[in-house]
Design a protein around this motif. Structure first.
Motif, short mmCIF file in Angstrom:
data_model
loop_
_atom_site.label_atom_id
_atom_site.label_comp_id
_atom_site.label_asym_id
_atom_site.label_seq_id
_atom_site.Cartn_x
_atom_site.Cartn_y
_atom_site.Cartn_z
N ALA A 104 64.70 -114.06 61.21
CA ALA A 104 64.59 -115.55 61.65
C ALA A 104 65.06 -116.57 60.95
O ALA A 104 65.67 -117.54 61.09
CB ALA A 104 63.22 -115.96 62.32
N VAL A 105 64.33 -116.59 59.51
CA VAL A 105 64.49 -117.72 58.77
C VAL A 105 65.94 -117.70 57.99
O VAL A 105 66.58 -118.76 57.94
CB VAL A 105 63.46 -117.35 57.66
N SER A 106 66.44 -116.63 57.84
CA SER A 106 67.80 -116.38 57.25
C SER A 106 68.89 -117.03 58.50
O SER A 106 69.85 -117.58 58.30
CB SER A 106 68.22 -115.18 56.68
N PHE A 107 68.43 -116.33 59.59
CA PHE A 107 69.35 -116.76 60.79
C PHE A 107 69.43 -118.53 60.73
O PHE A 107 70.48 -119.20 61.08
CB PHE A 107 69.01 -116.46 62.13
N LYS A 108 68.01 -118.95 60.79
CA LYS A 108 68.11 -120.46 61.07
C LYS A 108 68.97 -121.41 59.95
O LYS A 108 69.62 -122.31 60.04
CB LYS A 108 66.60 -121.03 61.01
N ASP A 109 68.62 -120.68 58.66
CA ASP A 109 69.29 -121.61 57.57
C ASP A 109 70.83 -121.22 57.73
O ASP A 109 71.64 -122.31 57.46
CB ASP A 109 68.70 -121.04 56.06
N PHE A 110 71.30 -120.12 58.48
CA PHE A 110 72.67 -120.13 58.34
C PHE A 110 73.30 -121.07 59.23
O PHE A 110 74.34 -121.70 58.99
CB PHE A 110 73.01 -118.42 58.86
N VAL A 111 72.63 -121.08 60.51
CA VAL A 111 73.07 -122.07 61.22
C VAL A 111 72.71 -123.45 61.16
O VAL A 111 73.76 -124.26 61.45
CB VAL A 111 72.46 -121.66 63.12
N THR A 112 71.69 -123.83 60.47
CA THR A 112 71.51 -125.07 59.87
C THR A 112 72.83 -125.57 58.89
O THR A 112 73.19 -126.54 58.94
CB THR A 112 70.25 -125.22 59.21
N GLU A 113 73.27 -124.82 58.05
CA GLU A 113 74.35 -125.28 57.22
C GLU A 113 75.67 -125.50 58.14
O GLU A 113 76.24 -126.52 57.71
CB GLU A 113 74.59 -123.79 56.18
N LEU A 114 75.78 -124.80 59.09
CA LEU A 114 76.83 -125.17 60.04
C LEU A 114 76.61 -126.56 60.59
O LEU A 114 77.74 -127.31 60.95
CB LEU A 114 77.30 -124.00 60.92
N ILE A 115 75.33 -126.74 60.98
CA ILE A 115 75.29 -127.92 61.87
C ILE A 115 75.47 -129.07 60.47
O ILE A 115 76.11 -130.16 60.94
CB ILE A 115 73.78 -128.04 62.18
N LYS A 116 75.03 -128.78 59.41
CA LYS A 116 75.30 -129.74 58.37
C LYS A 116 76.65 -130.22 58.15
O LYS A 116 77.04 -131.25 57.77
CB LYS A 116 74.67 -129.43 56.97
N GLN A 117 77.37 -129.33 58.32
CA GLN A 117 79.14 -129.54 58.38
C GLN A 117 79.50 -130.32 59.37
O GLN A 117 80.82 -130.58 59.32
CB GLN A 117 79.74 -128.14 58.28
N GLY A 118 78.95 -130.75 60.62
CA GLY A 118 79.10 -131.47 61.44
C GLY A 118 79.58 -130.88 62.86
O GLY A 118 79.88 -131.39 63.81
N ASN A 119 79.08 -129.45 62.90
CA ASN A 119 79.14 -128.82 64.09
C ASN A 119 78.25 -129.09 64.92
O ASN A 119 76.90 -128.83 64.60
CB ASN A 119 79.56 -127.44 63.77
N VAL A 120 78.56 -129.22 66.56
CA VAL A 120 77.29 -129.22 67.20
C VAL A 120 77.50 -128.49 68.46
O VAL A 120 76.60 -128.66 69.54
CB VAL A 120 77.46 -131.03 67.82
#
Length: 121
Positions: free
Chosen positions: A26-42
């Motif tokens: 769960a933590v690695s999944f959340k970190d993976f998607v959070t990085e994509l969000i930080k790149q401006g994806n919504v």
């Protein structure tokens, strides 16, 4: 590789290559998607089509990500190719929170704007 992303237009598809989506990932999944969000994806689609089991911790990570993208006027949708929603979705009423689709194409199409209706006068 447990998670992989691809971009179709402005939609990010995150493929989850786990048969059991649990606390351990769960933590690695959340970190993976959070990085994509930080790149401006919504706009996200989480492809859980090969998952046979999702525990409450992994579900909690998805809820957290949904809240984050909702505050940015985005959305997160799920592909979960089961005939009936997993018990964890039903018991937690998350089947009412997430938009869940049977196929990836249905999820992609759901982001398309509605087609205008013709009315005759």
């Amino acid at each position: 590789m447990e998670f992989k992303s691809e971009k179709i237009g402005d939609i990010i598809i995150v493929h989850v290559y786990l048969t059991r989506a649990t606390l351990a990932k769960a933590v690695s999944f959340k970190d993976f998607v959070t990085e994509l969000i930080k790149q401006g994806n919504v706009k996200f689609i989480i492809d859980l089509s090969i998952c046979e089991y999702i525990d409450s911790t992994f579900l909690g990570a998805m809820v957290s990500l949904l809240k984050k993208v909702n505050t940015m006027n985005g959305d997160l949708r799920l592909v979960y190719a089961k005939e009936t929603p997993d018990l964890v979705f039903v018991l937690t009423r998350m089947d009412k929170v997430f938009k869940i689709f049977q196929t990836l194409q249905e999820a992609i199409d759901s982001f398309a704007p509605p087609k205008p209706k013709l009315t005759w006068k």
